[in-house]
Motif scaffolding. Sequence first.
Motif, short mmCIF file in Angstrom:
data_model
loop_
_atom_site.label_atom_id
_atom_site.label_comp_id
_atom_site.label_asym_id
_atom_site.label_seq_id
_atom_site.Cartn_x
_atom_site.Cartn_y
_atom_site.Cartn_z
N ARG A 4 56.43 37.09 37.98
CA ARG A 4 56.78 38.50 38.23
C ARG A 4 55.70 39.44 37.69
O ARG A 4 55.32 40.40 38.34
N CYS A 5 55.23 39.15 36.47
CA CYS A 5 54.16 39.98 35.88
C CYS A 5 52.90 39.93 36.73
O CYS A 5 52.26 40.95 36.97
N ILE A 6 52.56 38.74 37.19
CA ILE A 6 51.36 38.59 38.00
C ILE A 6 51.52 39.30 39.34
O ILE A 6 50.60 39.92 39.84
N SER A 7 52.72 39.25 39.92
CA SER A 7 52.99 39.94 41.19
C SER A 7 52.87 41.45 41.02
O SER A 7 52.32 42.13 41.89
N VAL A 8 53.38 41.96 39.91
CA VAL A 8 53.29 43.40 39.64
C VAL A 8 51.81 43.80 39.50
O VAL A 8 51.39 44.83 40.01
N LEU A 9 51.04 42.98 38.84
CA LEU A 9 49.61 43.26 38.69
C LEU A 9 48.92 43.31 40.05
O LEU A 9 48.18 44.25 40.35
N ALA A 10 49.18 42.34 40.90
CA ALA A 10 48.55 42.30 42.23
C ALA A 10 48.97 43.51 43.07
O ALA A 10 48.14 44.15 43.72
N GLU A 11 50.25 43.83 43.06
CA GLU A 11 50.74 44.98 43.83
C GLU A 11 50.13 46.28 43.31
O GLU A 11 49.77 47.16 44.09
N GLY A 31 53.64 49.89 49.69
CA GLY A 31 53.51 48.47 49.96
C GLY A 31 54.53 48.04 51.01
O GLY A 31 55.69 48.44 50.96
N LEU A 32 54.09 47.25 51.96
CA LEU A 32 54.99 46.73 52.98
C LEU A 32 55.41 45.30 52.70
O LEU A 32 56.56 44.94 52.87
N GLU A 33 54.46 44.49 52.30
CA GLU A 33 54.74 43.06 52.13
C GLU A 33 53.75 42.48 51.14
O GLU A 33 52.61 42.90 51.05
N ILE A 34 54.23 41.49 50.39
CA ILE A 34 53.34 40.77 49.47
C ILE A 34 53.63 39.28 49.64
O ILE A 34 54.78 38.86 49.73
N ASN A 35 52.56 38.50 49.74
CA ASN A 35 52.66 37.06 49.89
C ASN A 35 51.85 36.42 48.78
O ASN A 35 50.70 36.78 48.57
N ALA A 36 52.45 35.47 48.05
CA ALA A 36 51.78 34.87 46.90
C ALA A 36 51.72 33.36 47.01
O ALA A 36 52.66 32.72 47.48
N ASN A 37 50.60 32.81 46.56
CA ASN A 37 50.44 31.36 46.39
C ASN A 37 50.01 31.12 44.95
O ASN A 37 48.91 31.50 44.55
N MET A 65 44.10 39.56 47.00
CA MET A 65 44.09 39.71 45.55
C MET A 65 43.97 38.33 44.93
O MET A 65 44.73 37.43 45.26
N LYS A 66 43.00 38.14 44.04
CA LYS A 66 42.87 36.89 43.30
C LYS A 66 43.12 37.18 41.83
O LYS A 66 42.57 38.13 41.28
N ILE A 67 43.96 36.37 41.22
CA ILE A 67 44.24 36.48 39.79
C ILE A 67 43.51 35.33 39.11
O ILE A 67 43.74 34.16 39.43
N LEU A 68 42.62 35.67 38.18
CA LEU A 68 41.77 34.68 37.49
C LEU A 68 42.02 34.72 35.99
O LEU A 68 42.36 35.78 35.44
N ASP A 69 41.82 33.57 35.32
CA ASP A 69 41.94 33.57 33.87
C ASP A 69 40.58 33.82 33.22
O ASP A 69 39.61 34.15 33.91
N GLU A 70 40.51 33.65 31.89
CA GLU A 70 39.28 33.94 31.16
C GLU A 70 38.11 33.05 31.60
O GLU A 70 36.95 33.43 31.49
N GLU A 71 38.43 31.85 32.07
CA GLU A 71 37.40 30.91 32.49
C GLU A 71 37.12 31.01 34.00
O GLU A 71 36.50 30.14 34.57
N HIS A 72 37.64 32.06 34.62
CA HIS A 72 37.49 32.33 36.05
C HIS A 72 38.14 31.26 36.93
O HIS A 72 37.72 31.02 38.05
N VAL A 80 48.39 41.34 50.28
CA VAL A 80 49.23 42.54 50.14
C VAL A 80 48.98 43.44 51.34
O VAL A 80 47.83 43.73 51.68
N TYR A 81 50.06 43.87 51.99
CA TYR A 81 49.99 44.75 53.15
C TYR A 81 50.50 46.13 52.75
O TYR A 81 51.62 46.26 52.27
N ASP A 82 49.66 47.13 52.91
CA ASP A 82 50.02 48.51 52.58
C ASP A 82 50.02 49.36 53.84
O ASP A 82 49.27 49.11 54.77
N ARG A 83 50.85 50.39 53.84
CA ARG A 83 50.91 51.35 54.94
C ARG A 83 50.68 52.73 54.35
O ARG A 83 51.13 53.03 53.25
N TYR A 84 50.00 53.59 55.09
CA TYR A 84 49.82 54.95 54.62
C TYR A 84 50.19 55.93 55.73
O TYR A 84 49.94 55.69 56.90
#
Length: 110
Positions: A4-11, A31-37, A65-72, A80-84
């Motif tokens: 959940r924390c990681i999803s909030v960060l990506a969004e 935000g319209l949609e978020i897909n995570a792996n 969106m890529k979430i990486l740790d300290e060692e990359h 993430v799909y956004d609409r404006y």
Amino acid sequence: MTWRCISVLAESVASLGAYNLIDQSTHYAVGLEINANHIRSKREGMVTAVGVPLHKGRTTMVWEMKILDEEHKLICIFSVYDRYNFYKQIILSAKRYCTQDFKSKCRIMG
């Protein structure tokens, strides 16, 4: 760190990116949609979100969106799909909703 924390960060990163690419005086982004792996877990330490716009259309954006740790090492990857839209559309929608809500209350009461 929970998914959940990681999803909030990506969004958040995608929303900030979209906000910076639109005219803030006339448009808003949602935000319209978020897909995570989720690739691997991360129990402690720091993560970094790296966002790249893959598509910027007339009314939508697609972010990777890529979430990486300290060692990359890759922790998670998001799409993430956004609409404006124009601010004027929000005001009209709100007025329409209030009018419809008032009418439905009147029908229920009377």
